[in-house]
Design a protein around this motif. Structure first.
Motif, short mmCIF file in Angstrom:
data_model
loop_
_atom_site.label_atom_id
_atom_site.label_comp_id
_atom_site.label_asym_id
_atom_site.label_seq_id
_atom_site.Cartn_x
_atom_site.Cartn_y
_atom_site.Cartn_z
N PRO A 71 0.80 -1.22 0.00
CA PRO A 71 0.00 0.00 0.00
C PRO A 71 0.83 1.27 0.00
O PRO A 71 0.32 2.35 -0.24
CB PRO A 71 -0.82 -0.12 1.29
N SER A 72 2.13 1.17 0.24
CA SER A 72 3.01 2.34 0.25
C SER A 72 3.58 2.63 -1.14
O SER A 72 4.39 3.53 -1.30
CB SER A 72 4.15 2.14 1.25
N PRO A 75 -0.06 6.16 -5.39
CA PRO A 75 -1.37 6.12 -6.04
C PRO A 75 -1.35 5.21 -7.27
O PRO A 75 -0.40 5.18 -8.03
CB PRO A 75 -1.62 7.58 -6.43
N GLU A 134 -4.66 -3.68 5.12
CA GLU A 134 -4.22 -2.47 4.43
C GLU A 134 -4.26 -2.67 2.92
O GLU A 134 -4.59 -1.75 2.16
CB GLU A 134 -2.82 -2.10 4.89
N GLN A 135 -3.93 -3.87 2.48
CA GLN A 135 -3.97 -4.16 1.05
C GLN A 135 -5.39 -4.09 0.52
O GLN A 135 -5.65 -3.55 -0.57
CB GLN A 135 -3.36 -5.54 0.79
N ARG A 137 -7.85 -2.37 1.82
CA ARG A 137 -8.27 -0.95 1.82
C ARG A 137 -7.76 -0.26 0.57
O ARG A 137 -8.47 0.56 -0.05
CB ARG A 137 -7.74 -0.25 3.06
N GLY A 138 -6.52 -0.55 0.19
CA GLY A 138 -5.95 0.05 -1.01
C GLY A 138 -6.71 -0.35 -2.26
O GLY A 138 -6.98 0.48 -3.15
N ALA A 141 -10.00 1.48 -2.28
CA ALA A 141 -9.79 2.89 -2.63
C ALA A 141 -9.65 3.04 -4.14
O ALA A 141 -10.21 3.96 -4.75
CB ALA A 141 -8.55 3.42 -1.91
N GLN A 142 -8.91 2.13 -4.76
CA GLN A 142 -8.78 2.12 -6.22
C GLN A 142 -10.12 1.93 -6.91
O GLN A 142 -10.36 2.45 -8.00
CB GLN A 142 -7.85 1.00 -6.66
N ARG A 149 -11.36 2.65 4.39
CA ARG A 149 -10.90 2.09 5.66
C ARG A 149 -12.02 1.28 6.32
O ARG A 149 -11.83 0.12 6.68
CB ARG A 149 -10.41 3.19 6.61
#
Length: 201
Positions: A71-72, A75, A134-135, A137-138, A141-142, A149
């Motif tokens: 996730p880091s 974008p 976290e993955q 959530r990413g 978000a995409q 979250r």
């Protein structure tokens, strides 16, 4: 160390958490008596090693299916409806693997989490699942989720419930056998429905 953790995973899946002892892991791994205790001196260390090994193997499964795992990384372009269909297919393959060849790993994870609810010193085991959350959530978000979250937490809960139901619940009585096209299609439909509900697509 991985050899010992893998042996411990199989032991837990077959005998439950009570079957997890240093001596039993030695025997299962065909190692000399005392090997496991030399590397993992306490039961807590042994359970933590199992939890970490499960996370590592799950992460490898993600990478093998080309799902985002970092996730880091910055974008990423928005996911289209076609991308969501591909994502649902990839996740269904992943879940089918966890219901089949990865079954022992999932059962061991559930056993470790239950152990942590009874022993406060093991509560930090629950944090091992944070990277996977976290993955997700990413990915959401995409996909345009309004609150990735919160919706990521919901996605993980729903999918984990699906796994639990198929492995140890009554859902396993009616679900298609793991490893079949019917199983993968059924899981794909469930994941796609969930993605649509969370992203509004």
């Amino acid at each position: 160390m991985d050899l010992l953790a893998d042996a411990a995973i199989d032991l837990i899946a077959e005998q439950g958490i009570r079957g997890l002892t240093h001596r039993a892991v030695d025997a299962r791994a065909t190692m000399p008596t005392g090997t496991t205790s030399a590397y993992l001196r306490t039961r807590r260390a042994l359970v933590e090693a199992v939890a970490q090994r499960v996370v590592d193997l799950n992460r490898a499964d993600y990478e093998a299916r080309h799902l985002p795992v970092d996730p880091s990384a910055g974008p990423l372009p928005p996911l289209t409806a076609a991308d969501l269909d591909q994502l649902a297919t990839a996740l269904a393959l992943l879940l089918d693997t966890w219901l089949g060849p990865g079954r022992n790993r999932v059962l061991a994870r559930y056993a470790c989490q239950l152990e942590a609810t009874h022993h406060h010193e093991l509560r930090r085991l629950l944090a091992h699942g944070t990277p996977m959350r976290e993955q997700i959530r990413g990915l959401l978000a995409q996909a345009g989720a309004v609150n990735p979250r919160r919706q990521g937490e919901q996605f993980v809960a729903f999918v984990d419930g699906l796994l639990f139901d198929r492995l140890v619940g009554t859902g396993g009585l009616a679900a298609p056998p793991p490893g079949t096209e019917e199983s993968r299609e059924d899981l794909r439909d469930a994941v796609r429905t969930l993605l649509r509900a969370l992203t509004g697509r």
